[in-house]
Design an enzyme around this catalytic site. Structure first.
Site, PDB file in Angstrom:
ATOM      1  N   ASP A  11      24.186  62.259 -29.255  1.00 50.00           N
ATOM      2  CA  ASP A  11      24.985  63.051 -28.286  1.00 50.00           C
ATOM      3  C   ASP A  11      25.915  64.044 -29.267  1.00 50.00           C
ATOM      4  OD1 ASP A  11      26.808  64.500 -26.563  1.00 50.00           O
ATOM      5  OD2 ASP A  11      27.096  62.732 -25.396  1.00 50.00           O
ATOM      6  N   ASN A  25      24.072  79.444 -21.528  1.00 52.73           N
ATOM      7  CA  ASN A  25      23.580  80.795 -20.698  1.00 52.73           C
ATOM      8  C   ASN A  25      24.528  81.962 -20.958  1.00 52.73           C
ATOM      9  OD1 ASN A  25      25.132  81.182 -18.276  1.00 52.73           O
ATOM     10  ND2 ASN A  25      24.763  78.893 -17.969  1.00 52.73           N
ATOM     11  N   GLY A  33      23.125  70.273 -18.881  1.00 52.74           N
ATOM     12  CA  GLY A  33      22.490  69.623 -20.384  1.00 52.74           C
ATOM     13  C   GLY A  33      23.656  69.671 -21.471  1.00 52.74           C
ATOM     14  N   VAL A  34      23.479  70.367 -22.444  1.00 45.84           N
ATOM     15  CA  VAL A  34      24.596  70.403 -23.579  1.00 45.84           C
ATOM     16  C   VAL A  34      25.722  71.091 -23.321  1.00 45.84           C
ATOM     17  CG1 VAL A  34      24.666  71.370 -25.842  1.00 45.84           C
ATOM     18  CG2 VAL A  34      22.602  70.347 -25.406  1.00 45.84           C
ATOM     19  N   ASP A  35      25.396  72.148 -22.507  1.00 45.50           N
ATOM     20  CA  ASP A  35      26.640  73.025 -21.916  1.00 45.50           C
ATOM     21  C   ASP A  35      27.458  72.180 -21.260  1.00 45.50           C
ATOM     22  OD1 ASP A  35      27.721  75.483 -21.801  1.00 45.50           O
ATOM     23  OD2 ASP A  35      26.316  76.256 -20.480  1.00 45.50           O
ATOM     24  N   THR A 124      15.092  73.636 -25.257  1.00 41.37           N
ATOM     25  CA  THR A 124      14.019  72.687 -25.187  1.00 41.37           C
ATOM     26  C   THR A 124      14.609  71.798 -23.910  1.00 41.37           C
ATOM     27  OG1 THR A 124      15.212  70.974 -26.567  1.00 41.37           O
ATOM     28  CG2 THR A 124      13.441  72.421 -27.438  1.00 41.37           C
ATOM     29  N   VAL A 126      16.326  72.608 -20.279  1.00 44.37           N
ATOM     30  CA  VAL A 126      16.387  73.594 -18.814  1.00 44.37           C
ATOM     31  C   VAL A 126      15.531  74.783 -19.155  1.00 44.37           C
ATOM     32  CG1 VAL A 126      17.836  74.864 -17.259  1.00 44.37           C
ATOM     33  CG2 VAL A 126      18.608  72.836 -18.148  1.00 44.37           C
ATOM     34  N   TYR A 127      15.243  75.245 -20.189  1.00 43.31           N
ATOM     35  CA  TYR A 127      14.601  76.401 -20.790  1.00 43.31           C
ATOM     36  C   TYR A 127      13.111  76.271 -21.292  1.00 43.31           C
ATOM     37  CZ  TYR A 127      18.775  79.380 -19.945  1.00 43.31           C
ATOM     38  OH  TYR A 127      20.036  80.109 -19.507  1.00 43.31           O
TER      39      TYR A 127
HETATM   40  N1  AR6 Z   1      23.564  66.098 -27.156  1.00 43.17           N
HETATM   41  C1  AR6 Z   1      22.496  66.761 -27.735  1.00 43.17           C
HETATM   42  N2  AR6 Z   1      21.283  67.161 -27.142  1.00 43.17           N
HETATM   43  C2  AR6 Z   1      21.504  67.125 -25.785  1.00 43.17           C
HETATM   44  C3  AR6 Z   1      22.478  66.714 -24.984  1.00 43.17           C
HETATM   45  C4  AR6 Z   1      23.770  66.233 -25.569  1.00 43.17           C
HETATM   46  N3  AR6 Z   1      24.817  65.893 -25.151  1.00 43.17           N
HETATM   47  N4  AR6 Z   1      22.324  66.909 -23.674  1.00 43.17           N
HETATM   48  C5  AR6 Z   1      21.070  67.339 -23.552  1.00 43.17           C
HETATM   49  N5  AR6 Z   1      20.377  67.542 -24.912  1.00 43.17           N
HETATM   50  P1  AR6 Z   1      19.451  72.142 -22.485  1.00 43.17           P
HETATM   51  P2  AR6 Z   1      18.364  74.861 -22.969  1.00 43.17           P
HETATM   52  C6  AR6 Z   1      19.354  68.148 -25.254  1.00 43.17           C
HETATM   53  O1  AR6 Z   1      18.896  72.180 -21.263  1.00 43.17           O
HETATM   54  O2  AR6 Z   1      17.068  74.389 -22.676  1.00 43.17           O
HETATM   55  C7  AR6 Z   1      22.242  74.731 -19.534  1.00 43.17           C
HETATM   56  O3  AR6 Z   1      22.361  74.702 -17.984  1.00 43.17           O
HETATM   57  C8  AR6 Z   1      18.083  68.111 -24.275  1.00 43.17           C
HETATM   58  O4  AR6 Z   1      17.256  67.176 -24.132  1.00 43.17           O
HETATM   59  O5  AR6 Z   1      21.005  71.604 -22.744  1.00 43.17           O
HETATM   60  O6  AR6 Z   1      18.729  75.850 -24.072  1.00 43.17           O
HETATM   61  C9  AR6 Z   1      22.839  76.030 -19.887  1.00 43.17           C
HETATM   62  O7  AR6 Z   1      23.948  76.446 -19.300  1.00 43.17           O
HETATM   63  C10 AR6 Z   1      17.055  69.245 -24.915  1.00 43.17           C
HETATM   64  O8  AR6 Z   1      16.216  68.786 -25.798  1.00 43.17           O
HETATM   65  O9  AR6 Z   1      19.646  73.624 -23.125  1.00 43.17           O
HETATM   66  C11 AR6 Z   1      21.501  77.227 -19.728  1.00 43.17           C
HETATM   67  O10 AR6 Z   1      21.740  77.571 -18.381  1.00 43.17           O
HETATM   68  C12 AR6 Z   1      18.224  70.464 -25.637  1.00 43.17           C
HETATM   69  O11 AR6 Z   1      19.515  69.372 -25.794  1.00 43.17           O
HETATM   70  C13 AR6 Z   1      20.422  76.182 -19.986  1.00 43.17           C
HETATM   71  O12 AR6 Z   1      20.711  74.817 -19.726  1.00 43.17           O
HETATM   72  C14 AR6 Z   1      18.575  71.437 -24.899  1.00 43.17           C
HETATM   73  O13 AR6 Z   1      18.564  71.320 -23.468  1.00 43.17           O
HETATM   74  C15 AR6 Z   1      19.926  76.310 -21.432  1.00 43.17           C
HETATM   75  O14 AR6 Z   1      18.892  75.632 -21.418  1.00 43.17           O
END
Ligand code: AR6
Length: 184
Positions: A11, A25, A33-35, A124, A126-127
């Site tokens: 994480d 975003n 997600g990460v955000d 990887t 939500v996007y």
């Molecule tokens: N630590 C590390 N990796 C993570 C974590 C974490 N705590 N949580 C998720 N992942 P995403 P995006 C992985 O959706 O695709 C948000 O709503 C996850 O499994 O966080 O760039 C923003 O506000 C995936 O492999 O980011 C934007 O609207 C990766 O991190 C949108 O999502 C990225 O997943 C951005 O989408």
């Protein structure tokens, strides 16, 4: 000496690094997600900084492929670097925007004097960017930035010690591991 590229499964909000990169975003005002995890664990100071950025330089939001830094709040880091990945498109090649997220984040990090930077697998989740492809783009972009010549990204190569990819699950870890291995 060039920075090391390392991989960990975990994480990103639990990592210690000078800069943690957020897959944000363009509103900079949070999401899932990460955000979501970064804002939850880092606390309200990060959002307060983001709102200030929206009220000043980024009235229309942060464009895709760019990066900007805020405080890291309660996270074990000095800075959070927010970058906006492209949404995956099956019809349009947006690879350069994804590569730009890594390059620009490293440029911002180097400008702040960061020596260790941790990245999630941008775009990887939500996007919906396919992991294997995203991993190749990420590894190539970071390698390229670290190898760049004396001008431009050269400062990155000089000042960084470690660029860490933090992969949330085994599938993502394997994709990055293979991308790194494929590039020697
Ligand atoms: N630590 C590390 N990796 C993570 C974590 C974490 N705590 N949580 C998720 N992942 P995403 P995006 C992985 O959706 O695709 C948000 O709503 C996850 O499994 O966080 O760039 C923003 O506000 C995936 O492999 O980011 C934007 O609207 C990766 O991190 C949108 O999502 C990225 O997943 C951005 O989408």
């Amino acid at each position: 000496m060039s920075a090391r590229i390392t991989l960990v499964r975990g994480d990103i909000t639990r990592q210690r690094a000078d800069a943690l990169v957020n897959a944000a975003n363009s509103s900079l005002l949070g999401g899932g997600g990460v955000d979501g995890a970064i804002h939850r664990r880092g606390g309200p100071d990060i959002l307060a900084d983001c709102r200030r950025l929206r009220a000043s330089h980024y009235g229309k939001g942060l464009p895709t492929g760019q990066a900007v830094a805020t405080t890291a709040g309660r996270l074990d880091a000095h800075h959070v670097i927010h970058t906006v990945g492209p949404v995956w498109s099956p019809t349009e090649d947006r690879s350069d925007l994804l590569a730009s997220c890594y390059r620009e984040s490293l440029r911002v990090a180097a400008g702040l004097g960061a020596r260790t930077v941790a990245f999630p697998a941008i775009s990887t989740g939500v996007y919906r960017w396919p992991l294997d492809d995203a991993a190749r783009i990420a590894v190539d972009a970071v390698r390229g930035a670290l190898a760049a010549g004396p001008e431009g990204a050269g400062a990155v190569a000089r000042d960084l010690d470690e660029v860490r990819f933090v992969l949330f699950d085994e599938v993502a870890y394997r994709a990055f591991d293979e991308a790194l291995a494929a590039r020697g």
